[in-house]
Design a protein around this motif. Structure first.
Motif, mmCIF file in Angstrom:
data_model
loop_
_atom_site.group_PDB
_atom_site.id
_atom_site.type_symbol
_atom_site.label_atom_id
_atom_site.label_comp_id
_atom_site.label_asym_id
_atom_site.label_seq_id
_atom_site.Cartn_x
_atom_site.Cartn_y
_atom_site.Cartn_z
ATOM 1 N N ASP A 5 88.425 11.984 -9.601
ATOM 2 C CA ASP A 5 88.294 13.111 -9.178
ATOM 3 C C ASP A 5 86.529 13.390 -8.764
ATOM 4 N N PHE A 6 86.840 13.508 -8.072
ATOM 5 C CA PHE A 6 84.808 13.666 -7.384
ATOM 6 C C PHE A 6 84.701 14.046 -6.256
ATOM 7 N N SER A 7 84.048 15.856 -6.690
ATOM 8 C CA SER A 7 83.600 16.793 -4.952
ATOM 9 C C SER A 7 82.607 16.046 -4.348
ATOM 10 N N ASP A 8 83.064 17.232 -3.565
ATOM 11 C CA ASP A 8 82.048 16.638 -1.803
ATOM 12 C C ASP A 8 80.301 16.469 -2.142
ATOM 13 N N GLN A 9 80.499 17.286 -4.105
ATOM 14 C CA GLN A 9 78.458 17.656 -4.108
ATOM 15 C C GLN A 9 78.173 16.116 -4.856
ATOM 16 N N SER A 10 79.395 15.824 -4.683
ATOM 17 C CA SER A 10 78.769 14.065 -5.782
ATOM 18 C C SER A 10 78.479 12.782 -4.904
ATOM 19 N N ALA A 11 77.783 12.319 -5.889
ATOM 20 C CA ALA A 11 76.767 10.923 -5.588
ATOM 21 C C ALA A 11 77.050 10.099 -5.962
ATOM 22 N N LEU A 12 78.208 9.334 -5.488
ATOM 23 C CA LEU A 12 78.517 7.530 -6.793
ATOM 24 C C LEU A 12 77.279 6.441 -6.147
ATOM 25 N N PRO A 13 77.153 5.834 -7.251
ATOM 26 C CA PRO A 13 76.450 4.383 -6.684
ATOM 27 C C PRO A 13 77.794 4.126 -5.527
ATOM 28 N N PHE A 14 77.259 3.005 -5.281
ATOM 29 C CA PHE A 14 78.273 1.742 -3.877
ATOM 30 C C PHE A 14 77.324 0.421 -3.564
ATOM 31 N N VAL A 15 78.776 -0.214 -4.029
ATOM 32 C CA VAL A 15 78.762 -1.685 -3.090
ATOM 33 C C VAL A 15 79.344 -1.847 -1.532
ATOM 34 N N ILE A 16 78.417 -2.434 -0.565
ATOM 35 C CA ILE A 16 78.657 -3.526 0.284
ATOM 36 C C ILE A 16 79.049 -4.592 0.031
ATOM 37 N N HIS A 17 80.585 -4.611 0.025
ATOM 38 C CA HIS A 17 80.621 -6.147 0.320
ATOM 39 C C HIS A 17 80.723 -6.574 1.701
ATOM 40 N N LEU A 18 79.920 -7.853 2.205
ATOM 41 C CA LEU A 18 79.860 -8.612 3.420
ATOM 42 C C LEU A 18 81.419 -9.402 3.203
ATOM 43 N N ASP A 19 82.189 -9.797 4.751
ATOM 44 C CA ASP A 19 82.833 -10.745 4.624
ATOM 45 C C ASP A 19 84.272 -9.861 3.794
ATOM 46 N N GLY A 20 84.122 -8.447 4.284
ATOM 47 C CA GLY A 20 85.399 -7.745 3.058
ATOM 48 C C GLY A 20 86.511 -8.047 3.374
ATOM 49 N N THR A 21 87.314 -7.894 3.065
ATOM 50 C CA THR A 21 89.369 -8.325 3.992
ATOM 51 C C THR A 21 89.361 -6.949 2.386
ATOM 52 N N PRO A 22 90.793 -6.747 3.096
ATOM 53 C CA PRO A 22 91.720 -6.010 2.153
ATOM 54 C C PRO A 22 92.168 -6.559 0.902
ATOM 55 N N GLU A 23 92.464 -8.156 1.107
ATOM 56 C CA GLU A 23 92.994 -8.006 -0.002
ATOM 57 C C GLU A 23 91.875 -8.354 -1.717
ATOM 58 N N HIS A 24 90.080 -7.713 -1.042
ATOM 59 C CA HIS A 24 89.195 -8.732 -2.100
ATOM 60 C C HIS A 24 89.593 -8.199 -3.329
ATOM 61 N N SER A 25 89.340 -8.698 -4.450
ATOM 62 C CA SER A 25 89.260 -8.307 -5.591
ATOM 63 C C SER A 25 87.845 -7.071 -6.276
ATOM 64 N N ALA A 26 87.630 -7.481 -5.320
ATOM 65 C CA ALA A 26 86.128 -6.221 -6.249
ATOM 66 C C ALA A 26 86.768 -4.855 -6.765
#
Length: 398
Positions: free
Chosen positions: A179-200
């Motif tokens: 659970d993360f609050s609206d004040q969280s600052a999560l790292p993130f990865v943007i994956h190109l060529d994404g699909t909903p089945e992707h394993s990432a």
């Protein structure tokens, strides 16, 4: 030499039903070690009397399935056909069978005794629905195995309309466990060529649960099929869209970090090319690049598949390599992997030489395979360990 189990079938020691039961229980291909670093690999099919069968593998000069010309041979007195090939014992690769009936039309299908893994069911046509062979000395991919064993994490689907490009694309976002609050600052990865089945997202979850990486969001960005070969080829307009439209859109909706060091841009093949080029030109936005078999040989003045004679007459330095060579060293980190048996590895080695020479914080890996999701899915865990290790963690685990 025939596989020992095929010999039992040939001599009548095993009935076809016993052999079929063994295939169901143990799977295929059948593997017999012949030396310290080689194995005989036997593929088995039961196609019907009026069919011929050949094999196609994601190893070789072509991106996608490379046909093996030799036909499967009948096992006398049985409905089975087999093909035995001698291979390096450390390979991992995707493959399919091509059955041809009396009309001459080929039907491509996975090995019936080796169903495709869950993450082989991606929507990228040239890779989807394949069986995967893992030979005995192949580097293990434990985080992919853990990801395969658990249900897929939830994805939030949306459509991003781009004013600058005049198009729209699907975007799927997966938040990490917890659970993360609206004040969280999560790292993130943007994956190109994404699909909903992707394993990432599933690989991310396995690493987070093991306490090895910081909880991070995964953003899967779809590419309209008609635009992929334009958008991902070092295209400034597309890179600007990621910075000026996608990032603000994400920050309005999710508690994501604004620190470039907490942001990674990832991609495979053309997607890897785009990720590497975009990060170089937007280092105050993206602090990490994940390049998986990037198309480092791309240059707009060279055609793919250019012959040797043309290359001798005209050899511009590929765009990604030229730009990294010319630019001041940017404050970005680069994870880079490529298959030993794919044609792009020469350019990947060149790029790694440039990055190392210019003092980049970079990690370069070569794996025993080709231009293949069978490796990319699992090596992505190494990329996340490199980019987002848990505070105080050991990045050498990557």
């Amino acid at each position: 030499m025939a596989d020992p189990l095929v010999e039992k079938l040939t001599t009548g020691e095993w009935s076809p039903e016993r052999f079929r039961r063994h295939l169901r229980e143990r799977g295929t291909p059948l593997v017999e070690r012949v030396s310290a670093d080689e194995v005989d690999v036997t593929f088995v099919d039961e196609p019907g009397d009026d069919m011929t069968v050949t094999l196609a593998v994601v190893i070789g000069p072509r991106i996608g399935f490379n046909p093996i010309g030799t036909e499967f041979v009948p096992v006398a007195g049985t409905p089975f056909r087999v093909l035995t090939l001698r291979m390096r014992s450390d390979l991992r690769f995707s493959y399919v069978f091509s059955r041809r009936g009396p009309t001459g039309e080929d039907t491509r299908l996975p090995d019936p005794s080796n169903p495709p893994p869950r993450f082989s069911q991606c929507s990228v046509e040239r890779f989807s629905g394949a069986s995967v062979a893992v030979l005995p000395d192949a580097l293990p991919l434990p985080w992919l195995d853990r990801a395969e064993a658990r249900p897929a994490p939830a994805l939030e689907a949306a459509v991003l309309a781009s004013e600058s490009l005049g198009d729209e694309r699907s975007v799927w976002v997966s938040m990490p466990p917890g659970d993360f609050s609206d004040q969280s600052a999560l790292p993130f990865v943007i994956h190109l060529d994404g699909t909903p089945e992707h394993s990432a997202p599933s690989v991310r979850d396995a690493l987070v649960r093991a306490g090895l990486i910081r909880p991070c969001a995964v953003v899967l960005v779809g590419q309209p099929a008609a635009q992929r070969d334009k958008e991902l080829l070092c295209n400034p307009a597309f890179s600007d869209m990621l910075v000026q439209e996608l990032l603000p859109w994400l920050h309005r909706r999710y508690p994501l970090s604004r620190d470039p060091g907490d942001v990674a841009l990832a991609g495979e093949s053309f997607g890897g090319l785009c990720a590497g080029w975009t990060v170089l030109h937007h280092p105050t936005t993206f602090g990490n690049a994940i390049l998986q078999s990037p198309s480092c040989g791309y240059h707009p003045d060279l055609r793919w598949g250019t012959g040797a004679g043309e290359l001798l007459r005209r050899t511009p330095v590929p765009t990604l390599i030229a730009d990294y060579s010319a630019a001041e060293t940017a404050p970005v980190r680069v994870f880079h992997d490529v298959g030993e048996l794919e044609s792009s590895n020469t350019h990947s080695r060149w790029l790694d030489h440039v990055l190392t020479g210019k003092g980049y914080d970079t990690l370069y890996r070569e794996f025993a395979g080709g231009h293949d999701y069978a490796w990319w899915r699992g090596m992505f865990a190494d990329a996340l360990l490199w980019c987002f290790p848990l505070a105080g963690g050991d990045r050498s685990q990557a």
